[in-house]
Design an enzyme around this catalytic site. Structure first.
Site, short mmCIF file in Angstrom:
data_model
loop_
_atom_site.label_atom_id
_atom_site.label_comp_id
_atom_site.label_asym_id
_atom_site.label_seq_id
_atom_site.Cartn_x
_atom_site.Cartn_y
_atom_site.Cartn_z
N TRP A 151 5.35 -0.60 8.94
CA TRP A 151 5.07 -0.11 7.59
C TRP A 151 3.73 0.62 7.50
O TRP A 151 3.62 1.64 6.82
CB TRP A 151 5.15 -1.26 6.59
N ASP A 177 -1.56 -3.00 1.23
CA ASP A 177 -0.15 -3.21 0.91
C ASP A 177 0.16 -4.69 1.12
O ASP A 177 0.19 -5.17 2.25
CB ASP A 177 0.71 -2.33 1.82
N LYS A 198 10.30 -8.93 -2.55
CA LYS A 198 10.14 -9.93 -1.49
C LYS A 198 9.62 -11.24 -2.07
O LYS A 198 10.23 -12.28 -1.90
CB LYS A 198 9.22 -9.39 -0.40
#
Length: 435
Positions: free
Chosen positions: A122, A211, A235
């Site tokens: 990511w 993040d 999530k």
């Protein structure tokens, strides 16, 4: 005639498990929200009822993370990919205006550095998106190069930004340029790498952007150390479709073409979103509502006792502290079981950087105790396929690893009770007995 369904345990990485009490409450309120006589999804986002919900969700999150008063919270559409771009636009605009005020830098926004710590899939995608948007991207730490793969977090002292008198920061001073931000991903969902520390050796005038999509609310965090924190909800917060953005007030800066750089698209503009209290346009109302229910659940002592289960409950904790204690127990017992397994190999070799949220591992018939043993790829992949299929038949769902890396991955977010991890461990042992 009544029927019962065997319990399912959802180990999916996202969209992920949502606490059952939250789903049941949403079900009960679905047709009549807050005595309005209509579903929340039918209400106007300009109504007082929805505005109260929007404000409540922000207040709950501020309480859960102890967010200082000089930080704004906004709910934005999209997920982490959307924020990859939003960070670039907003923070470059901020630094460009800072440079103009101080008569610093070259005056060309493309010369402003943006620094990325790449420790997994990511963060690599985030850096690529910044490059695509024309930013002057510098990867100041690349775990794949440093460690031979995304297996941990390189020591911070080795990062190019860590030495104040090093080549990179010396060159920045000579050029009169200061990076717009330094970015990292706190928990790499695909690779199972989680930062065991908050970076601190970079230039303190450079805002830290993080993040936290896959580990927000899973452990305490000092928000004051960051310029921007963002997290896709799907999530650890709620359903897909909304992202939480926490941004320090002094970093809010929009821009137009007349300012000498690309304008920040209004739907990505943190200043526009915070000024309008997340109501610049029609927000993802149901996703925000569900997020608020999850916040309620975390803040409810009774709900947390139920989530712990009587056999695990030690003392009354609520909020992030309750989640953190439970997550530590879950991860510790799962990693222990994997280490003791004859077949399972934990992907992340740096024990300090093993994720408490996403646990990727591989299965191989080759002996773990024999360094000369040669793995048979086809045989091992067949074992992994069998593992996933048999697990699903027993109600252990979505254990296949990310399509880009394969293997097995167990995601054990806040909503996963400790009992679910125990069931998975029991299945691991049962599976091994077949071989």
């Amino acid at each position: 005639m009544s029927t019962t369904t065997a319990r399912k345990w959802n180990f999916g990485a996202g969209p992920a498990m949502i606490p059952r009490p939250v789903l049941e409450r949403a079900q009960a309120e679905f047709l009549d929200y807050d005595s309005t006589g209509v579903s929340l999804m039918e209400l106007s986002h300009r109504s007082e009822t929805y505005e109260n919900l929007n404000n409540k969700a922000q207040q709950q999150l501020r309480q859960l993370l102890n967010i200082p008063a000089n930080y704004k919270i906004t709910f934005m559409q999209g997920g982490g990919h959307t924020q990859f771009a939003a960070v670039v636009y907003n923070l470059l605009a901020w630094r460009h205006h800072q440079n103009k005020s101080a008569n610093a830098g070259s005056g060309n926004w493309r010369d402003i550095p943006v620094d990325y710590i790449v420790t997994g899939s990511w963060s690599a995608k985030a850096a690529e998106e910044a490059k695509r948007l024309g930013a002057n991207v510098r990867v100041v730490c690349d775990a794949k190069k440093a460690l031979g793969g995304y297996k941990g977090v390189p020591d911070e002292s080795t990062w190019k930004t860590s030495d104040p008198n090093g080549e990179l920061r010396t060159a920045d001073r000579q050029a009169g340029e200061t990076p717009a931000y330094m970015y990292y991903c706190d928990n790499e969902t695909v690779n199972g790498v989680e930062f065991p520390f908050v970076p601190s050796k970079h230039d303190p005038s450079v805002p830290l952007v993080c993040d936290m999509s896959s580990n927000i609310l899973s452990r305490p965090v000092d928000v004051s150390k960051f310029g921007v924190i963002y997290a896709g909800a799907q999530k650890n917060i709620g359903p897909a479709g909304v992202s939480v953005v926490i941004v320090r007030e002094d970093l809010l800066q929009t821009s137009e073409l007349a300012d000498g750089l690309l304008p920040v698209p209004l739907m990505l503009d943190y200043k526009t979103m915070t000024k309008n209290n997340s109501l610049y346009n029609t927000p993802p109302m149901f996703a925000i509502y569900m997020s608020s229910l999850v916040f309620d659940w975390l803040l409810d002592p009774a709900a947390q006792r139920v989530q712990d289960g009587e056999q695990y409950h030690e003392k009354d904790l609520v909020g992030v502290e309750a989640a953190f204690a439970r997550n530590e127990r879950k991860a510790a017992k799962l990693y222990k079981a994997l280490e003791e397994s004859r077949f399972c190999r934990i992907v992340v070799t740096d024990k300090e950087a093993r994720s408490k949220m996403n646990v990727p591992f591989r299965i191989s018939a080759a002996s773990k105790g024999d360094p000369t043993a040669v793995a048979n790829k086809a045989e091992d992949e067949a074992m992994e396929t069998a593992f996933v299929a048999q697990a699903e038949a027993k109600g252990l769902l979505q254990l296949a690893g990310h399509r880009s890396v394969g293997g097995i991955r167990a995601s054990i977010y806040n909503a996963m009770p400790e009992e679910g991890v125990d069931v998975l461990i029991a299945f691991l042992k049962e599976f091994e007995q077949q071989y």
